[in-house]
Design a protein around this motif. Structure first.
Motif, PDB file in Angstrom:
ATOM      1  N   GLY A 392       0.797  -1.276  -0.069  1.00  0.00           N
ATOM      2  CA  GLY A 392       0.065  -0.207  -0.116  1.00  0.00           C
ATOM      3  C   GLY A 392       0.704   1.340  -0.201  1.00  0.00           C
ATOM      4  O   GLY A 392       2.025   1.110  -0.720  1.00  0.00           O
ATOM      5  N   VAL A 393       0.573   2.376   0.959  1.00  0.00           N
ATOM      6  CA  VAL A 393       1.176   3.463   0.721  1.00  0.00           C
ATOM      7  C   VAL A 393       2.518   3.333   1.397  1.00  0.00           C
ATOM      8  O   VAL A 393       3.318   4.115   1.273  1.00  0.00           O
ATOM      9  N   ASP A 394       2.837   2.221   1.968  1.00  0.00           N
ATOM     10  CA  ASP A 394       4.135   2.104   2.620  1.00  0.00           C
ATOM     11  C   ASP A 394       5.112   1.745   1.548  1.00  0.00           C
ATOM     12  O   ASP A 394       6.529   2.030   1.897  1.00  0.00           O
ATOM     13  N   LEU A 395       4.880   1.674   0.269  1.00  0.00           N
ATOM     14  CA  LEU A 395       5.662   1.431  -0.763  1.00  0.00           C
ATOM     15  C   LEU A 395       6.490   2.739  -1.226  1.00  0.00           C
ATOM     16  O   LEU A 395       7.457   2.565  -1.666  1.00  0.00           O
ATOM     17  N   GLY A 396       5.831   3.669  -0.790  1.00  0.00           N
ATOM     18  CA  GLY A 396       6.356   4.901  -1.112  1.00  0.00           C
ATOM     19  C   GLY A 396       6.111   5.426  -2.279  1.00  0.00           C
ATOM     20  O   GLY A 396       5.580   4.771  -3.261  1.00  0.00           O
ATOM     21  N   GLU A 397       5.711   6.939  -2.493  1.00  0.00           N
ATOM     22  CA  GLU A 397       5.227   7.463  -3.759  1.00  0.00           C
ATOM     23  C   GLU A 397       6.515   7.916  -4.657  1.00  0.00           C
ATOM     24  O   GLU A 397       7.445   8.803  -4.202  1.00  0.00           O
ATOM     25  N   PRO A 398       6.788   7.376  -5.725  1.00  0.00           N
ATOM     26  CA  PRO A 398       7.910   7.709  -6.638  1.00  0.00           C
ATOM     27  C   PRO A 398       8.068   9.052  -7.027  1.00  0.00           C
ATOM     28  O   PRO A 398       9.109   9.659  -6.993  1.00  0.00           O
ATOM     29  N   SER A 399       6.933   9.681  -7.290  1.00  0.00           N
ATOM     30  CA  SER A 399       7.025  11.148  -7.796  1.00  0.00           C
ATOM     31  C   SER A 399       6.680  11.977  -6.521  1.00  0.00           C
ATOM     32  O   SER A 399       5.795  12.104  -6.001  1.00  0.00           O
ATOM     33  N   ARG A 400       7.838  13.076  -6.711  1.00  0.00           N
ATOM     34  CA  ARG A 400       7.837  14.038  -5.542  1.00  0.00           C
ATOM     35  C   ARG A 400       6.494  15.126  -6.121  1.00  0.00           C
ATOM     36  O   ARG A 400       5.932  15.449  -4.973  1.00  0.00           O
ATOM     37  N   SER A 526      -6.990   4.363   6.633  1.00  0.00           N
ATOM     38  CA  SER A 526      -6.956   5.290   5.544  1.00  0.00           C
ATOM     39  C   SER A 526      -7.923   6.330   5.585  1.00  0.00           C
ATOM     40  O   SER A 526      -9.040   6.085   6.011  1.00  0.00           O
ATOM     41  N   PRO A 527      -7.584   7.298   4.942  1.00  0.00           N
ATOM     42  CA  PRO A 527      -8.658   8.870   5.122  1.00  0.00           C
ATOM     43  C   PRO A 527      -9.779   8.363   4.413  1.00  0.00           C
ATOM     44  O   PRO A 527      -9.451   7.393   3.252  1.00  0.00           O
ATOM     45  N   TRP A 528     -10.974   8.743   4.729  1.00  0.00           N
ATOM     46  CA  TRP A 528     -12.093   8.477   3.803  1.00  0.00           C
ATOM     47  C   TRP A 528     -12.048   8.973   2.446  1.00  0.00           C
ATOM     48  O   TRP A 528     -12.675   8.093   1.627  1.00  0.00           O
ATOM     49  N   LEU A 529     -11.277   9.842   2.274  1.00  0.00           N
ATOM     50  CA  LEU A 529     -10.969  10.216   0.838  1.00  0.00           C
ATOM     51  C   LEU A 529     -10.079   9.176  -0.190  1.00  0.00           C
ATOM     52  O   LEU A 529     -10.471   8.628  -1.214  1.00  0.00           O
ATOM     53  N   TYR A 530      -9.254   8.594   0.632  1.00  0.00           N
ATOM     54  CA  TYR A 530      -8.340   7.587   0.019  1.00  0.00           C
ATOM     55  C   TYR A 530      -9.152   6.399  -0.003  1.00  0.00           C
ATOM     56  O   TYR A 530      -9.084   5.954  -1.376  1.00  0.00           O
ATOM     57  N   ARG A 531     -10.033   5.905   0.778  1.00  0.00           N
ATOM     58  CA  ARG A 531     -10.862   4.783   0.698  1.00  0.00           C
ATOM     59  C   ARG A 531     -11.968   4.887  -0.456  1.00  0.00           C
ATOM     60  O   ARG A 531     -12.417   4.256  -1.380  1.00  0.00           O
ATOM     61  N   PHE A 532     -12.463   6.073  -0.725  1.00  0.00           N
ATOM     62  CA  PHE A 532     -13.472   6.443  -1.634  1.00  0.00           C
ATOM     63  C   PHE A 532     -12.570   6.369  -3.157  1.00  0.00           C
ATOM     64  O   PHE A 532     -13.358   5.857  -4.143  1.00  0.00           O
ATOM     65  N   TRP A 533     -11.416   6.913  -3.104  1.00  0.00           N
ATOM     66  CA  TRP A 533     -10.579   6.752  -4.408  1.00  0.00           C
ATOM     67  C   TRP A 533     -10.432   5.323  -4.860  1.00  0.00           C
ATOM     68  O   TRP A 533     -10.518   5.007  -5.967  1.00  0.00           O
ATOM     69  N   GLN A 534     -10.214   4.498  -3.827  1.00  0.00           N
ATOM     70  CA  GLN A 534     -10.047   3.052  -3.941  1.00  0.00           C
ATOM     71  C   GLN A 534     -11.332   2.472  -4.647  1.00  0.00           C
ATOM     72  O   GLN A 534     -11.289   1.678  -5.560  1.00  0.00           O
ATOM     73  N   PHE A 535     -12.480   2.650  -3.892  1.00  0.00           N
ATOM     74  CA  PHE A 535     -13.857   2.346  -4.476  1.00  0.00           C
ATOM     75  C   PHE A 535     -13.973   2.944  -6.000  1.00  0.00           C
ATOM     76  O   PHE A 535     -14.550   2.008  -6.723  1.00  0.00           O
ATOM     77  N   LEU A 536     -13.502   4.170  -6.393  1.00  0.00           N
ATOM     78  CA  LEU A 536     -13.590   4.543  -7.607  1.00  0.00           C
ATOM     79  C   LEU A 536     -12.611   3.860  -8.819  1.00  0.00           C
ATOM     80  O   LEU A 536     -12.705   4.120 -10.141  1.00  0.00           O
ATOM     81  N   GLY A 537     -11.729   3.180  -8.011  1.00  0.00           N
ATOM     82  CA  GLY A 537     -10.638   2.623  -9.011  1.00  0.00           C
ATOM     83  C   GLY A 537      -9.536   3.517  -9.342  1.00  0.00           C
ATOM     84  O   GLY A 537      -8.548   2.898 -10.265  1.00  0.00           O
ATOM     85  N   TRP A 538      -9.259   4.734  -8.567  1.00  0.00           N
ATOM     86  CA  TRP A 538      -8.207   5.551  -8.971  1.00  0.00           C
ATOM     87  C   TRP A 538      -6.845   5.011  -8.375  1.00  0.00           C
ATOM     88  O   TRP A 538      -6.064   5.390  -8.674  1.00  0.00           O
ATOM     89  N   ILE A 539      -7.174   4.110  -7.138  1.00  0.00           N
ATOM     90  CA  ILE A 539      -6.069   3.543  -6.215  1.00  0.00           C
ATOM     91  C   ILE A 539      -6.246   2.078  -6.268  1.00  0.00           C
ATOM     92  O   ILE A 539      -7.295   1.721  -6.062  1.00  0.00           O
ATOM     93  N   ASP A 540      -5.110   1.634  -6.444  1.00  0.00           N
ATOM     94  CA  ASP A 540      -5.208   0.072  -6.283  1.00  0.00           C
ATOM     95  C   ASP A 540      -5.489  -0.209  -4.960  1.00  0.00           C
ATOM     96  O   ASP A 540      -4.759   0.228  -3.930  1.00  0.00           O
ATOM     97  N   ALA A 541      -6.281  -1.138  -4.759  1.00  0.00           N
ATOM     98  CA  ALA A 541      -6.732  -1.558  -3.450  1.00  0.00           C
ATOM     99  C   ALA A 541      -5.868  -2.435  -2.654  1.00  0.00           C
ATOM    100  O   ALA A 541      -4.923  -3.201  -3.564  1.00  0.00           O
TER     101      ALA A 541
END
Length: 541
Positions: A392-400, A526-541
């Motif tokens: 998940g988020v612990d992988l780190g974000e490649p893009s600053r 995870s923030p409710w917004l993060y979970r909602f974006w997961q529901f929309l498929g914008w973030i890999d669950a």
């Protein structure tokens, strides 16, 4: 005129009521806080890490948490209710390898004092009562800390706001508009850091007011103890949130600017915290650096076998292995009869040399092999923090750039999750232009500290660009809450006199309170917004 007097009489009561309600909400959540599995009052690996240290100190007399992390659920034997990924492993004072919490030990040591008194008074232990004892400790510790945060921030707001309506709005923002309430139901470093920063700000404003009165000719004095408290509070904030050291330095400059006689007591308070911080760290780990700073290799012991082929595995190179052992013996780092093994590290191009429970590192250099002291406390069997294990988020974000956007207006965004902070640019603009010199200097310091810390987090390597892990917000900047509330207070003061702008402020508070309420069950989600974006498929669950 009667209405005006009534409003002035009722205003302090309404502020107190809001503070009491906020504390009551936190108390109610603490009274029923339970892990998802229902067998402890621990909500995440983060707080379990601290609870393990507290229990071990009181029940076992050691900072090592081996016994705690091995405790199994009596029904589901494969579950470890005290297990945590926030742990490190290194050789202890007894010469053996042990697990320890990765958190700085000062705050857990202080809480262990509370637990010790409770244990002696009641005979109860956390191991036997992992639900009710932690709840009682949370109530005893976190509720007063929350009250300190609310009262001190309200004190400063009272000095900044000139209107009753503006003050009421600002206090409502303080009580219900930040993420402090969710973090009150769990043992963490963010609440005490924010409370300490609120104390420092309140005493600074108090002293600045008295000095201004003295300059006007009023018969006032400044107790040196006030400077000592500011130093203690600023130091304790930094002890819980290392980046808060930036604001601690600014508090020193601000106090010295007000009165040079503040330097000695301020440094005295800071020194007391430093002694406690580094002292507990040394007792726990025989190192002045906190555990999270041990993530590599140490100083070089020797350079070996410059003629060896580095493609050969060192454990298969008997000549190299002999040189390793000879170098360790020559430096008196191992005993003659030590059981000696070499095996690949979890990190590429690094090997582990183990002699009994002593670890060393062997690294190819291009001209041979470098034998060094081992200093990667995060490498141990099953460690979550090694490559391939994080998720998940612990992988780190490649893009600053993407990291900056998500930490401000994205799924972990300061502004998207807590819209009251949208008033900060206006607040800084007003605070830097209006008010007495000491207030403008403080506002400039807060702005600089904000920018410095934001840049620090963006500049971190990819492994650290994880938004604070699985938490309900970008928690690493929560300690700014009392300072940012001070900055938006003048905006609320101005807007309170306009019905339209007052409604906008209330709307921002409502949206922030919605985010806050979604996290009351646990700040470690995870923030409710993060979970909602997961529901929309914008973030890999």
């Amino acid at each position: 005129m009667i209405l005006s007097n009534q409003r002035k009489t009722l205003a302090p009561v309404s502020l107190q009521v809001m503070i009491v309600i906020a504390i009551a909400i936190a108390a109610g959540r603490i009274a029923c806080v339970t892990s998802p599995e229902g067998d402890t009052a621990f909500l995440s690996a983060n707080d379990r890490s601290r609870w393990c240290t507290i229990a071990s100190l009181v029940e076992d007399g050691t900072y090592a948490i081996d016994r705690q992390v091995a405790i199994a659920n009596p029904i589901h034997r494969n579950r470890r209710p005290w297990g945590t990924i926030d742990k490190v492993r290194h050789t202890g004072a007894d010469g053996k390898l042990h697990y320890y919490s990765s958190k700085p030990p000062l705050f857990p040591t202080m809480i262990a004092g509370v637990y010790k008194v409770m244990h002696l008074s009641t005979g109860m232990t956390m191991t036997a009562q992992p639900i009710y004892v932690p709840r009682m400790i949370l109530a005893i510790v976190n509720l007063p800390i929350l009250a300190l945060f609310l009262v001190c921030t309200t004190f400063v707001i009272g000095r900044v706001c000139q209107t009753t309506e503006g003050k009421a709005l600002a206090v409502a923002f303080t009580c219900f508009g930040t993420m402090m309430l969710p973090f009150t139901v769990s043992l963490n470093n963010h609440l005490p850091a924010a409370a300490a920063m609120a104390v420092a700000a309140a005493f600074y404003v108090y002293v600045a007011d008295r000095i201004a009165g003295i300059e006007r000719g009023d018969s006032l004095t400044v107790n040196p103890g006030a400077w000592l408290v500011i130093g203690l509070a600023a130091g304790f904030a930094a002890a819980n949130e290392l980046p808060a050291l930036s604001m601690t330095a600014f508090w020193f400059v601000l106090c010295a600017w007000l009165d040079r006689r503040s330097i000695v007591p301020f440094v005295g308070g800071l020194t007391l915290v430093a002694i406690a911080f580094f002292g507990t760290n040394w007792i726990a780990h025989q190192s002045f650096r906190p555990p999270y700073a041990h993530r590599g290799v140490g100083e070089t012991i020797a350079v070996l076998d410059p003629t060896a082929k580095q493609a050969d595995l060192p454990q298969a190179n008997s000549a190299l292995a002999g040189q390793v052992k000879s170098a360790l013996l020559a430096n008196r780092l191992i005993e003659d009869d030590a059981v000696f093994t070499i095996y690949p590290s979890d990190e590429a191009k690094r090997y582990v040399v183990r002699a009994n429970d002593d670890l060393f590192a062997l690294i190819p250099t291009g001209e041979g092999w470098r034998l060094a002291k081992w200093d990667d406390w995060y490498e141990y069997p099953g460690s979550y923090w090694q490559d391939g294990n994080r998720r998940g988020v612990d992988l780190g974000e490649p893009s600053r750039v993407k990291y900056f956007l998500n930490m401000t207006v994205g799924h972990y965004g300061l502004f998207s999750l807590t819209p009251i902070w949208l008033l900060l640019p206006i607040g800084f603009f007003i605070s830097l232009r209006m008010g007495p010199d000491d207030y403008r200097r403080m506002s400039a310091a807060i702005l600089l500290a904000t920018l410095v810390c934001a840049a620090f987090y963006i500049s971190r390597p990819m492994i650290d660009r994880n938004y604070g892990g699985v938490s309900t917000c970008f928690r690493w900047m929560l300690w700014f809450s009392p300072l940012w509330l001070m900055m938006i207070a003048p905006v609320l003061d101005d807007w309170s006199e306009s019905p339209w702008l007052r409604r906008v402020a209330i709307g921002l508070l409502a949206l922030s309170a919605i985010s806050m309420s979604t996290a009351l069950s646990s700040p470690w989600q995870s923030p409710w917004l993060y979970r909602f974006w997961q529901f929309l498929g914008w973030i890999d669950a």
